[in-house]
Scaffold this motif. Sequence first.
Motif, PDB file in Angstrom:
ATOM      1  N   HIS A 145      11.055  -4.055  -6.302  1.00  0.00           N
ATOM      2  CA  HIS A 145       9.923  -3.534  -5.007  1.00  0.00           C
ATOM      3  C   HIS A 145      10.126  -4.619  -3.814  1.00  0.00           C
ATOM      4  O   HIS A 145       9.497  -3.590  -3.429  1.00  0.00           O
ATOM      5  N   PRO A 171       6.738  -8.986 -11.037  1.00  0.00           N
ATOM      6  CA  PRO A 171       7.354  -8.418  -9.742  1.00  0.00           C
ATOM      7  C   PRO A 171       8.880  -9.856  -9.311  1.00  0.00           C
ATOM      8  O   PRO A 171       9.082  -9.568  -8.474  1.00  0.00           O
ATOM      9  N   HIS A 189       7.714  -4.634   0.556  1.00  0.00           N
ATOM     10  CA  HIS A 189       7.392  -5.509   0.859  1.00  0.00           C
ATOM     11  C   HIS A 189       8.701  -5.339   2.506  1.00  0.00           C
ATOM     12  O   HIS A 189       8.949  -5.831   3.310  1.00  0.00           O
ATOM     13  N   ASP A 193       2.074  -8.563  -3.521  1.00  0.00           N
ATOM     14  CA  ASP A 193       2.672  -8.480  -4.777  1.00  0.00           C
ATOM     15  C   ASP A 193       0.830  -8.430  -6.113  1.00  0.00           C
ATOM     16  O   ASP A 193       1.135  -8.027  -6.835  1.00  0.00           O
TER      17      ASP A 193
HETATM   18 FE   LIG Z   1       7.408  -9.487  -4.612  1.00  0.00          FE
END
Ligand SMILES: [Fe+2]
Length: 395
Positions: free
Chosen positions: A234, A228, A239, A354
């Motif tokens: 992502h 990540p 998030h 994460d």
């Molecule tokens: Fe992240």
Amino acid sequence: MNAPLDKTPIGKPIVQTYDMLSKGQREAMKRIASHEDAVVPQIEVTRPVSIFLSQERFDAEQENIFKKRAIPLTISALLPEPGMAMGHESTGLPLIVSRDRDGQVHVFLNACQHKGAKLLETCEPVKSGRMTCPYHAWTFGVDGKLIGVARAETFINLDKSKRNLAELPSKEQGGIIWVMLDRHAEPDFSSLVPELGEDLDALELGTAHVYGRKSFDVNANWKLVLEPFLEGYHVQRLHASTVGPLYADVPNVVDKLGPTIRQISGKVNFTPEDLEIPGENIHKTVTTVYNLFPNGVVITSPWYISIMILHPRGPDRTIVDYHNLTRVAPDNPKAENLYKTSYDMVLDVFGNEDFRAAEISHAGLATGALETVVYSGLEASIPAYYGILESYLPK
Ligand SMILES: [Fe+2]
């Protein structure tokens, strides 16, 4: 009536205006396209799932990279003064990290040279100038030299100079303490190229204040924990309810500093003109991420810098040492409140988003449902990183 504006200074943020950065950082920031001009590359890349699951691959990484090459171990800022030492357990090998009276950093195996007992049982930095074994009180300097033996007259021919602590090759650069975990390996710190040192020095990591640190025990392969931090794909998804809206869904400016990958990206509010604003905190609009090869991550934020060191403990287990650095210690309630809020937020995002993503990904891959994982153009730094990693593994 509105409350009067609180103008209490929050203390200096860790960094920093554009002109305080290194030449390399400044030039890379100049290459950030405005969001409307950003072009996302298309790629066709996969990797076999076995790189995350197999014991054989894990052992090959340990043998050829983690034990035979320089790796980030911990951060300089934990040992700000000569005479300090701390235990370090995260690699699985009990270690002592110290700074001697001349300021030189050392990494030792945490074993008394009498019967091997651990000298330091705490991973909190202590300043004492010497370390005394709890078992028979043999005493060592923070430079590793045996300086005191209890009832020394009861030993015949004990040569103290042959009983110094066992030392591992180490080097301090850019506020990071790098080590080679095989103490018999030929010392090789060639991966720490000067441009990397210049960048990290510009971030003033070595002289920063350690606002907080926390270790996470993550049930996932270390590369799944790292991934990540090598991609922005992502960010607006995983998030979405936390930091996602701060970032733009565009590619990063990517450079290699030796085997370390640096990614620089403009946040959602970035325009190229931001770089010219005098006195502006550059980390409000630009994020810089380093993957310190192979297992470190440095991420800039407006008020702090995060440094994570990933310690692989098995194919499916990783200890992550997270450090939160501010330029100076908070010296008023407003600063303390800002740093505390930031710290709690970042622990929540990394820990609950994460690292959790890494765990659910590992668990799913372990079912055998997939033969390969596939990467998008917004994840292109991951296969780039694996290319570097694989170049150190046997064919
Ligand atoms: Fe992240």
